[in-house]
Design an enzyme around this catalytic site. Structure first.
Site, PDB file in Angstrom:
ATOM      1  N   LYS A   1      12.120 -15.188 -10.824  1.00 52.46           N
ATOM      2  CA  LYS A   1      11.644 -14.339 -11.882  1.00 52.46           C
ATOM      3  C   LYS A   1      10.395 -14.473 -12.936  1.00 52.46           C
ATOM      4  CE  LYS A   1      12.911 -11.323 -10.570  1.00 52.46           C
ATOM      5  NZ  LYS A   1      13.811 -11.214  -9.252  1.00 52.46           N
TER       6      LYS A   1
ATOM      7  N   ASN B   1      -1.476   2.058   5.883  1.00 51.58           N
ATOM      8  CA  ASN B   1      -0.503   0.875   5.196  1.00 51.58           C
ATOM      9  C   ASN B   1      -0.093   0.154   6.486  1.00 51.58           C
ATOM     10  OD1 ASN B   1       1.409  -0.549   4.027  1.00 51.58           O
ATOM     11  ND2 ASN B   1       2.983   1.102   4.234  1.00 51.58           N
ATOM     12  N   GLY B   2      -0.344  -1.314   6.501  1.00 51.25           N
ATOM     13  CA  GLY B   2      -0.026  -2.126   7.524  1.00 51.25           C
ATOM     14  C   GLY B   2      -1.160  -3.259   7.603  1.00 51.25           C
TER      15      GLY B   2
ATOM     16  N   HIS C   1      16.503 -37.190  -8.273  1.00 51.60           N
ATOM     17  CA  HIS C   1      15.951 -37.372  -7.073  1.00 51.60           C
ATOM     18  C   HIS C   1      14.439 -37.024  -7.255  1.00 51.60           C
ATOM     19  CE1 HIS C   1      19.530 -38.705  -5.426  1.00 51.60           C
ATOM     20  NE2 HIS C   1      20.246 -37.597  -5.847  1.00 51.60           N
TER      21      HIS C   1
ATOM     22  N   GLU D   1      16.730 -17.956  -8.521  1.00 49.51           N
ATOM     23  CA  GLU D   1      16.357 -16.857  -8.838  1.00 49.51           C
ATOM     24  C   GLU D   1      15.448 -16.637 -10.350  1.00 49.51           C
ATOM     25  OE1 GLU D   1      15.743 -14.187  -7.439  1.00 49.51           O
ATOM     26  OE2 GLU D   1      15.836 -12.477  -8.937  1.00 49.51           O
TER      27      GLU D   1
ATOM     28  N   GLU E   1       7.181 -15.042 -11.365  1.00 46.53           N
ATOM     29  CA  GLU E   1       6.475 -13.791 -10.726  1.00 46.53           C
ATOM     30  C   GLU E   1       5.790 -13.042 -12.081  1.00 46.53           C
ATOM     31  OE1 GLU E   1      10.181 -11.703  -9.289  1.00 46.53           O
ATOM     32  OE2 GLU E   1       8.793 -10.955  -7.853  1.00 46.53           O
TER      33      GLU E   1
ATOM     34  N   CYS F   1       0.950  -1.228   0.090  1.00 41.10           N
ATOM     35  CA  CYS F   1      -0.030   0.014   0.140  1.00 41.10           C
ATOM     36  C   CYS F   1       0.878   1.313   0.147  1.00 41.10           C
ATOM     37  CB  CYS F   1      -0.740   0.145   1.206  1.00 41.10           C
ATOM     38  SG  CYS F   1      -1.907  -1.131   1.396  1.00 41.10           S
TER      39      CYS F   1
ATOM     40  N   TRP G   1      -3.043  -2.618  -1.723  1.00 42.07           N
ATOM     41  CA  TRP G   1      -2.366  -4.168  -1.756  1.00 42.07           C
ATOM     42  C   TRP G   1      -3.139  -4.736  -0.846  1.00 42.07           C
ATOM     43  CZ3 TRP G   1      -0.541  -8.278   0.669  1.00 42.07           C
ATOM     44  CH2 TRP G   1       0.030  -9.186   0.030  1.00 42.07           C
TER      45      TRP G   1
ATOM     46  N   LYS H   1       5.760  -4.317  -4.182  1.00 41.89           N
ATOM     47  CA  LYS H   1       7.099  -4.420  -4.185  1.00 41.89           C
ATOM     48  C   LYS H   1       7.581  -4.552  -2.766  1.00 41.89           C
ATOM     49  CE  LYS H   1      11.094  -3.129  -6.042  1.00 41.89           C
ATOM     50  NZ  LYS H   1      11.829  -4.246  -6.754  1.00 41.89           N
TER      51      LYS H   1
ATOM     52  N   ARG I   1       3.667  -0.106  -4.800  1.00 43.35           N
ATOM     53  CA  ARG I   1       3.538  -0.856  -3.695  1.00 43.35           C
ATOM     54  C   ARG I   1       2.188  -1.724  -3.420  1.00 43.35           C
ATOM     55  NH1 ARG I   1       6.791   1.750   0.203  1.00 43.35           N
ATOM     56  NH2 ARG I   1       5.329   0.966   1.998  1.00 43.35           N
TER      57      ARG I   1
END
Ligand code: F6R
Length: 609
Positions: free
Chosen positions: A486, A102-103, A505, A482, A489, A2, A76, A604, A27
């Site tokens: 990427k 925000n929170g 395995h 990574e 996402e 947010c 968000w 983010k 955000r």
């Protein structure tokens, strides 16, 4: 998560709020809204599900009168689905006050029950709405006092902005856990979640501390603690490149930020290199302290965690110091074994990630020295750490981390060399040679970027696959993790990163002609092993995209596409393979028509658990 922006001044607040809110869309972007104090003691609220463009569209149909005080929010969702009703600001039942937040308010349920008993009617599913009703029930003409009494009842993390129609020249703000800054202008002041939102209007910033509230009018700012005691504050001047917050002709921030990597790393090396030696300014630990460290514990989330995993290989190899890497969310709840001989290294682009902040606090309570590798100056984790190694990569707006990741990797090489020197595990000549290799990296990046059309071709030819495996070994095992992160996402394609030695395995069962496998196989002491893995994939008809050292003819025989990286020291290859992996994910997502900079469900900064 947010983004908040608030304005008090004499100008028309709406365009300022909307424009600044766009800088915070990274955000969160599932809904947005604005609350304004118009003339005639009137509170005007407009909010809409979707991106800020939807809010603008709404305001075109339902115009707002001129107002010079206002708050706004890009959301968000945590509590309650993205919807018009759940968007911020939230108001009290008399529609006199508005709150952006925000929170997460952890005790919102008992507060809600108590407020309902007092007759408050809730219309949203959010935790934030309790703040609006709570302030309203405590209000008896003094807004600052009502907000103060309300926030003392809240548990959890919050950054809030409150306006009230009875106080048309005032904005009240407070924070615990979630970031909030105050921008100080000329007869106008701002609140914001982050610097990019206000940088085009003022560079003078007050970083509110946890447990502080601020009262803003156009004349000035007053800061106090939650008990009402006035607090001294410092106005910092932020050094921030405004163009960094714009796309500058690139179709997406992510592509721009991929291209910024040569310059970001070159700048980082030049800032750290003095008289032929790399320094760790900000680490603030003497050779004696560094020499006495018995172990490093690292905490981070997501991409930063992958950087930490690379850091483990590098530090163990160069400084012969044991390193454990944990995801912050696991570390904080597992009673980790930490003592005063442990150096805790936190890695965080934003410096605001809630789990990493909590992990830092846990380690600190157990006596560890804390160092953070961070990109955002003055962020929450920085303020709680003993030392900070800034990556100075510039603002990263694309939600998928690119330049912050490679800057974190670069910082690990620099830190490893520093530790190796203190522990005498590298000779001066060895260090000099390694530094020379590091200095070549920005140039090598330019070479890789010149070949991006080939990566695009490989991406487009493979974008239809419904599942990807990423395999790597040793220092490039984290690169595989990574690469997979990427891709998932931004393309939403299921992707798994694996240590290639683990293939037999389990994951080998996935391989057939319908899967794509990205094999990270630069020249190294495990090269032959990777080549064997590739033959095994080939034998099962898997489609292979290989990342290999330029001129490697052997790999070409096993792969459908080969993405070249220049020859480099084996330990440095994660820095190089990161680029084709980022470009591959980017072009696949673009080909699939996805919103690369604002992928679904992500934000983010993850400032909530
Ligand atoms: C992935 C990504 C996230 C972040 C993670 C930690 O592209 O950006 O996985 O790396 O949320 O964020 P910071 O580094 O801000 O603590």
């Amino acid at each position: 998560m947010c983004g908040i922006i608030g304005y008090v001044g004499s100008k028309d607040a709406l365009p300022i709020l909307i424009d600044s809110l766009k800088q915070l869309e990274y955000r969160g972007y599932d809904s947005s809204g604005v609350g304004l104090l118009g003339h005639n003691a009137q509170l005007i609220v407009r909010k809409a599900k979707g991106k800020i463009a939807s809010l603008e569209e709404l305001i075109r149909h339902q115009p707002v009168p001129y107002a010079s005080v206002g708050i706004s929010h890009t959301r968000w969702a945590t509590h309650g689905l993205p919807s018009d009703i759940n968007s911020h600001p939230h108001t009290d039942n008399k529609h006199r006050l508005a709150v952006v937040h925000n929170g997460i308010i952890e005790n919102y349920q008992p507060l809600k029950e108590a407020l309902k008993k007092k007759g408050c009617k809730f219309i949203s599913q959010t935790d934030t709405e309790v703040i609006a009703h709570l302030v309203a029930t405590l209000y008896n003409g003094d807004l600052v006092e009502a907000v103060r009494r309300a926030i003392n009842q809240l548990k959890g993390a919050f950054a809030i902005g409150v306006i009230h129609a009875d106080h048309p020249d005032m904005l009240v703000a407070a924070r615990v856990g979630s970031p909030l800054i105050v921008g100080v202008g000329e007869r106008e002041n701002y609140i914001a979640s982050d610097v990019p939102a206000i940088i085009e209007r003022t560079r003078r910033v007050i970083y509110l501390k946890d447990g502080q509230m601020a009262v803003l009018t156009k004349e000035g700012v007053k800061v106090s603690d939650f008990a009402g005691k006035a607090a001294a504050f410092k106005i910092d001047t932020v050094d921030f490149n405004v163009t960094a917050a714009r796309k500058e002709g690139y179709p997406h921030f992510m592509l721009k930020e991929i291209h910024e990597q040569p310059q970001a790393l070159a700048q980082m090396i030049s800032l750290r290199l003095k008289n032929g030696r790399l320094n760790c300014e900000g680490l603030d630990l003497s050779d004696a302290v560094l020499g006495g460290i018995k172990r490093i514990a690292m905490v981070a989330c997501g991409t930063a965690y992958h950087a930490g995993l690379v850091g483990k290989y590098v530090i163990e190899e160069l400084a012969r110091l044991p390193v454990d890497v944990d995801t912050s969310s696991e570390f904080r709840y597992r009673n980790p074994i930490i003592d005063k001989h442990t150096l805790l290294v936190a890695v965080s682009q934003s410096g605001e990630t809630a789990d990493t902040l909590a992990a830092v606090r846990e380690a600190k309570a157990k006596g560890a020295k804390i160092v953070v590798i961070c990109n955002v100056i003055g962020s929450s984790i920085v303020r709680e750490s003993d030392g900070v190694l800034y990556t100075h990569a510039g603002p990263e707006i694309g939600v998928a981390s690119t330049k912050a990741y490679t800057a974190q990797l670069m910082m690990f090489y620099i830190l490893a060399l520093r530790l190796a020197a203190a522990r005498k595990t590298i000779s001066p000549a060895g260090a000099k040679k390694f530094i020379a290799e590091l200095k070549r990296i920005p140039l090598l990046y330019k070479d890789i970027l010149k070949k991006k059309a080939h990566v695009q071709k490989a991406a487009e030819a493979n974008s239809h696959f419904g599942c990807f495996l990423f395999l790597g070994r040793n220092v490039n095992y984290p690169s595989a993790l990574e690469g997979a992160l990427k891709l998932k996402e931004i393309s939403y394609i299921p992707a798994e990163g694996y240590a290639a030695g683990e293939m037999k395995h389990g994951p080998i069962a996935l391989i057939d002609e319908y899967r794509a496998v990205v094999c990270i196989a630069p020249q190294s002491h495990v090269y032959e092993k990777m080549a064997s893995n590739m033959q095994e994939i080939r034998a099962r008809k898997g489609n292979i995209i290989a990342i290999a050292t330029q001129g490697d003819k052997e790999i070409k025989r096993h792969a459908d596409f080969v993405l070249d990286i220049p020859k480099a020291h084996e330990l440095l290859t994660p820095l190089l393979v990161a680029l084709p992996l980022q470009l591959l994910a980017y072009y696949i997502a673009v080909k699939r028509g996805n919103d690369v900079d604002q992928p679904r469900n992500l934000a983010k900064s993850v400032t909530v658990e």
